[in-house]
Design an enzyme around this catalytic site. Structure first.
Site, PDB file in Angstrom:
ATOM      1  N   PHE A  16       0.863  -1.176   0.000  1.00 38.29           N
ATOM      2  CA  PHE A  16       0.000   0.000   0.000  1.00 38.29           C
ATOM      3  C   PHE A  16       0.896   1.221   0.000  1.00 38.29           C
ATOM      4  CE2 PHE A  16      -4.619   0.677   1.254  1.00 38.29           C
ATOM      5  CZ  PHE A  16      -5.097  -0.281   0.398  1.00 38.29           C
TER       6      PHE A  16
ATOM      7  N   GLN B  12      -7.986  14.428   4.407  1.00 37.91           N
ATOM      8  CA  GLN B  12      -7.408  13.641   3.312  1.00 37.91           C
ATOM      9  C   GLN B  12      -8.337  13.624   2.101  1.00 37.91           C
ATOM     10  OE1 GLN B  12      -6.729   9.072   3.452  1.00 37.91           O
ATOM     11  NE2 GLN B  12      -4.731  10.061   3.543  1.00 37.91           N
TER      12      GLN B  12
ATOM     13  N   HIS C 227      -8.774  11.656  -1.172  1.00 35.06           N
ATOM     14  CA  HIS C 227      -8.325  10.379  -1.753  1.00 35.06           C
ATOM     15  C   HIS C 227      -8.106  10.566  -3.248  1.00 35.06           C
ATOM     16  CE1 HIS C 227      -8.105   6.168  -2.826  1.00 35.06           C
ATOM     17  NE2 HIS C 227      -8.083   5.855  -1.555  1.00 35.06           N
TER      18      HIS C 227
ATOM     19  N   LEU D  30     -15.551   5.655  -3.889  1.00 39.63           N
ATOM     20  CA  LEU D  30     -14.134   5.360  -3.726  1.00 39.63           C
ATOM     21  C   LEU D  30     -13.673   4.181  -4.587  1.00 39.63           C
ATOM     22  CD1 LEU D  30     -11.476   5.645  -2.018  1.00 39.63           C
ATOM     23  CD2 LEU D  30     -12.498   4.003  -0.449  1.00 39.63           C
TER      24      LEU D  30
ATOM     25  N   GLU E 126      -7.237   2.161  -3.019  1.00 38.95           N
ATOM     26  CA  GLU E 126      -5.805   2.227  -3.260  1.00 38.95           C
ATOM     27  C   GLU E 126      -5.250   0.843  -3.615  1.00 38.95           C
ATOM     28  OE1 GLU E 126      -3.815   4.862  -0.657  1.00 38.95           O
ATOM     29  OE2 GLU E 126      -2.102   3.548  -0.407  1.00 38.95           O
TER      30      GLU E 126
ATOM     31  N   ARG F 119      -0.971   9.405  -0.157  1.00 36.14           N
ATOM     32  CA  ARG F 119      -2.200   9.886  -0.799  1.00 36.14           C
ATOM     33  C   ARG F 119      -2.195  11.385  -1.087  1.00 36.14           C
ATOM     34  NH1 ARG F 119      -6.806   6.314   2.402  1.00 36.14           N
ATOM     35  NH2 ARG F 119      -6.261   4.387   1.345  1.00 36.14           N
TER      36      ARG F 119
ATOM     37  N   HIS G 162     -12.064  12.360   1.792  1.00 28.81           N
ATOM     38  CA  HIS G 162     -12.115  10.954   2.159  1.00 28.81           C
ATOM     39  C   HIS G 162     -12.031  10.707   3.649  1.00 28.81           C
ATOM     40  CE1 HIS G 162     -11.698   6.681   1.741  1.00 28.81           C
ATOM     41  NE2 HIS G 162     -10.478   6.665   2.219  1.00 28.81           N
TER      42      HIS G 162
ATOM     43  N   ARG H 292      -2.974  10.502   6.681  1.00 26.28           N
ATOM     44  CA  ARG H 292      -3.138   9.104   7.047  1.00 26.28           C
ATOM     45  C   ARG H 292      -2.668   8.192   5.927  1.00 26.28           C
ATOM     46  NH1 ARG H 292      -6.694   5.199   5.919  1.00 26.28           N
ATOM     47  NH2 ARG H 292      -8.409   6.486   5.159  1.00 26.28           N
TER      48      ARG H 292
END
Lengths: 612, 293
Positions: free
Chosen positions: A113, A233, A235, A245, A248, A281, A346, A381
């Site tokens: 990730f 955040q 996204h 969404l 990721e 991100r 997000h 995050r």
């Protein structure tokens, strides 16, 4: 009046985990939620759970990645608690039956990730949150924990001492959505807020319609500070038309971002020469918008996320859900064409200020999950760090509220001698109260009532009067109009790229919303399932929360993590290695700062340049 | 207070339809004609809908409000936008015409399971159903066979009770201590076996579509049986527990009630092969020589 030892508000991942922990610790616990638990927005989390489970990985690497990802605004004791507890708490989920994706040898799979130095994101297809939510709810059913579902919590029953640090929370006031009855819930040991994020403060968001920052607003008006609210955040991969969404996980499995010239811009335009699409991100979101602003966006709006080269078999195995989302919500077949994506609101890194045990500065008031700020995420995050936060800090808050000793926290909360007042920034308008305040705030009717039941009864009375007022008023403004204006203001001016002038404009518009709200009324005359009433109260919460986001964005004149300011485009460690705290004092926001804690248990996380 | 509407105030940013005509339950035929007479218009020409308004007819009922105590249909003209879903349409009607229009919704992305409605005579998830794919006008009703609380909101308690009846939680006893960081092993094949069953979002569409459930209130129903399947087929639970689960399922109001009409499978928004799962559990019960009703 209802009575329980521990009352948990909100029944998503953090709330359910807190309830299970409080139950394990022997408390009589109840969950009170405006949604049935399985409707909670945890269910929409796709990617996975970061946990150092495997040889070659350890919690210290996870902590290092998280501190770096936070742009050195995470507090080391919080980050180390998260990364140390995540493995055991993830395995606990497996023992509760979570259907994780598996390796050939039958062990749970992990994948790469963004921002991670090891592939430690444990996942269940591209629907990890759905499974986590259902597994947690199964445990609540198994334990016979009482659930008051479709009860909307309006207020906290908190004492009204001058100093919030001296206050105590004795319960909540909620109304039964089905019947409209307003009732008090006395909490003998503690109230845990687990109400999720404030995404509905923005127009283009991946968040559910229910993510209205109710817990933030209630805690704030009761005197608990909100921390680092400016860190929102965005996204990088949400679908343009709906904000739905796209995980990721697509990039984790090898998905590639292209601009309208077919360039792999993350590399070709130098945004992240090492990690490319798997940079953090905030980095990817800014890159995408820069491409669009410089004329290389598709239809001047978005970029393309291509996963076709992964092959049908791998996509069906690991990302099948993504195919459904792209088809149903954007009409695109991810197997034959690239998917359009753009940044969407997000996640809120900030939230109600708590310590490692989930406790706020108000005795008996806890917060966990997205509504809380411990702070593990700091300025940004990392993908895959929200779900472990839910289970690790949900559990801790539940235990602590039920009286279990978790040791003294290292993180301080509330206004104290270690904070510094904000003195420099000039506000464009007066923020805070513009009347109609009976749904929150510390009741200021003179004498201090120390008796818990007395306080609760008075709060119930206030709430009933407030509901009656909204229902009986015959005309005025409707919440939908105000909410839309608020959302537009935030999306237009407090988005990925922020300027002083823009944020000030947003504060003026928020002020207008606040004033318009004085004339708000509920048109639906029925007490039965009155969503008009519920959304009207939610809108007030959104105004308060949006204002703290904009205030934080105005005072923090630097570029850190997800917060970018045109006037000072550097991470300004000399002046800004500190948390922004905003507390509600006599109906006005008070802004102060607390230094970030970079000292871990056996090392200090020295701020380094953050490149990917 | 009356629910009858004044001319709606249009927010400036919204493109107002020329002829809102959002109410008028008394004359559905006229309304249909005003909508263009295109009641058989389908989907082939999605693009022709751009800039048009679509007529939706929404079921209304409120036990407390005088003119809603008798169920009725209200009509709303909703300006069509590409990608508009049934949920978008009812949200538009609520936010612009009648804020008392009531329905459950939350995630907008087919995972919270709140907004299963009866759309043009079929159980569908509102957020996942494109307006352009439906015949017009679009008729939107609450899920059949459940008590209506208000408008499109039905009482889900019975559904939840049935879900809870099958002991929907993992019961394995011999699990290693989590602090050893030792997960249970599960083969990919076994995970694949239960995968579809774990996708259930508890929307209730299947239960609402099922004739058997409509006639036998105690029938566990497809969702609960599928939930039981999810555990019964998971190798991480041992044989004794599996047998215990089958005993719950093969009781009088369990799997044998299913007459394999496939209605549940047809309406499931998550494409779970519900009927197959029920059939498989019947076979398992037979293999175990459990009592056959």
């Amino acid at each position: 009046m209802y009575e329980h030892d521990v009352i948990v508000v909100g029944a998503g991942g953090a709330g359910l985990r807190a309830a299970v922990a409080a139950d394990e610790a022997g408390a009589d616990v109840a969950l009170v939620s405006k949604l049935h638990p399985v409707r909670s927005h945890t269910g929409a989390a796709e990617g996975g759970i970061n946990a150092a489970l495997r040889e070659g990985d350890d919690w210290e690497l996870h902590a290092y990645d998280t501190m770096k990802g936070s742009d050195y605004l995470g507090d080391a004791p919080a980050v180390e608690t998260l990364t140390q507890d995540a493995p055991e708490d993830t395995i606990t989920l497996e023992h509760w039956g979570m259907p994780f994706s598996r390796e050939e040898d039958g062990r749970v799979s992990q994948r790469p990730f963004g921002g991670l130095s090891f592939p430690r994101t444990t996942y269940a297809g591209a629907e990890t949150g759905h499974h986590l939510l259902h597994v947690m709810y199964e445990q609540v059913v198994k334990r016979g924990i009482q659930v008051y579902d479709e009860w909307y919590v309006m207020d906290l029953a908190t004492t009204d001492e001058d100093d919030p640090n001296d206050r105590e929370c004795h319960g909540i006031v909620a109304y039964d959505v089905q019947s409209g009855n307003v009732e008090g819930f006395k909490a003998n040991d503690g109230v845990v807020l687990a109400t999720g994020g404030p995404g509905q403060a923005f127009d283009h968001t991946t968040n559910a319609v229910s993510c209205t920052g109710d817990g933030h607003a209630m805690a704030y008006r009761a005197g608990a500070p909100l921390e680092d609210m400016e860190f929102i955040q965005f996204h990088p991969t949400s679908l343009p038309s709906t904000g739905v969404l796209i995980s990721e996980g697509v990039r984790g499995e090898g998905g590639i971002l292209y601009n309208n010239e077919g360039e792999r811009f993350m590399f070709e335009h130098g945004y992240a020469n090492n990690d490319g699409e798997l940079a953090s991100r905030d980095v990817v979101a800014r890159a995408e918008l820069t491409e669009v602003q410089e004329g290389r966006g598709v239809n001047d709006e978005y970029v393309h996320l291509d996963m076709r080269h992964l092959g049908e078999e791998r996509i069906l195995d690991r990302l099948e859900n993504i195919l459904h989302l792209a088809e149903d919500f954007e009409g695109v077949d991810g197997l034959v064409e690239p998917m359009p994506v753009k940044p969407g609101q997000h996640y809120a890194m900030g939230g109600i200020e708590v310590d490692e045990n989930g406790q706020t500065c108000i005795n008996g008031l806890y917060a966990a999950g997205e509504c809380a700020c411990v702070s593990v995420h700091g300025g940004n995050r990392l993908g895959g760090n929200a779900l472990p936060e839910l289970i690790v800090f949900g559990k801790r808050a539940g235990y602590h509220a039920a009286g279990k000793d978790l040791g003294d926290p290292e993180i301080k909360t509330g206004y104290g001698d270690d904070v510094e007042d904000e003195t420099e920034t000039e506000l464009p308008v007066q923020p805070g109260t513009a009347g109609l305040d009976s749904s929150g705030g510390v009741a200021a009717d003179g004498g201090v009532t120390a008796d818990a039941e007395g306080i609760l009864e008075r709060k119930v009375e206030n709430a009933r009067e407030h509901v009656d007022y909204l229902m009986e008023k015959d005309d005025g403004v409707q919440h939908a109009e105000i909410r839309q204006k608020l959302q537009n203001a935030m999306t237009d001016y407090v988005n990925v790229f922020r300027t002083e002038e823009g944020v000030k404009k947003a504060l003026r518009l928020i002020r207008e919303c606040r004033e318009e709200y004085q004339d708000v009324y509920v048109d639906d005359p029925s007490r039965t399932f009155n969503t008009d009433l519920q959304q009207t109260i939610e809108t007030r919460n959104l105004i308060d929360v949006a204002e703290t986001i904009a205030l934080g964005a105005l005072v923090r004149n630097e570029f850190r993590g997800a917060h970018w300011r045109q006037e000072n485009q550097i991470r300004d460690d000399e002046n800004w290695l500190k948390h922004t705290l905003i507390s509600w004092e006599d109906g006005e926001p008070k802004i102060f700062y607390r230094p970030v804690i970079l000292e871990g248990q056996d090392k200090t996380y020295e701020p380094k340049e953050r490149s990917y | 207070m009356s629910t009858q509407q004044q001319e709606p105030e249009q927010p400036e940013s919204q493109e107002a339809p020329e002829d809102p005509e959002m109410r008028g339950a008394e004359s559905p035929v006229d309304e249909r004609e005003k909508a263009g007479g295109d009641i058989d218009q389908t989907t082939a020409d999605r693009s022709e809908l751009e800039g048009e308004t679509i007529l939706i007819k929404v079921f209304r009922y409120d036990p407390e409000v005088a003119d809603k105590q008798e169920p009725r249909f209200d009509e709303f003209h909703v300006p069509f936008e590409k990608g508009m879903t049934v949920l978008d349409a009812v949200m538009y009607a609520r936010d612009n015409y009648d804020s008392s229009l009531t329905f459950r919704h939350s995630c907008r992305q087919a995972v919270c399971g709140s907004d299963a409605f009866f759309v043009n005579g079929k159980q569908r998830l509102g957020c996942k159903t494109q307006m352009a794919d439906l015949e017009h006008p679009v008729r939107i009703e609450p899920l059949p066979h459940q008590e209506v609380v208000k408008d499109l909101v039905v009482d889900m308690d019975h559904f939840y009770d049935q879900m809870h009846t099958v002991e929907p939680y993992f019961q394995s006893e011999d699990t290693p201590d989590a602090s050893d960081l030792e997960e249970q092993r599960q083969s990919r094949e076994n995970r694949e076996k239960v995968k579809m069953s774990t996708r259930c979002i508890w929307c209730g569409a299947c239960m609402s579509s099922c004739n058997i459930a409509a006639g036998d209130n105690e029938y566990l129903g497809p969702a609960a049986i599928n939930k039981a399947y999810r555990f019964a087929m998971d190798d991480r639970e041992d044989a004794d527990i599996k047998e215990h689960r089958l005993r719950i399922l093969e009781q009088e109001h369990g799997v044998w009630r299913c007459q394999t009409q496939f209605s549940c499978t047809e309406v499931c928004p998550k494409d779970i092969p519900l009927t197959e799962h029920i059939q498989e559990l019947k076979r398992e019960a037979v293999k175990k020589n459990l009592k056959f009703w």
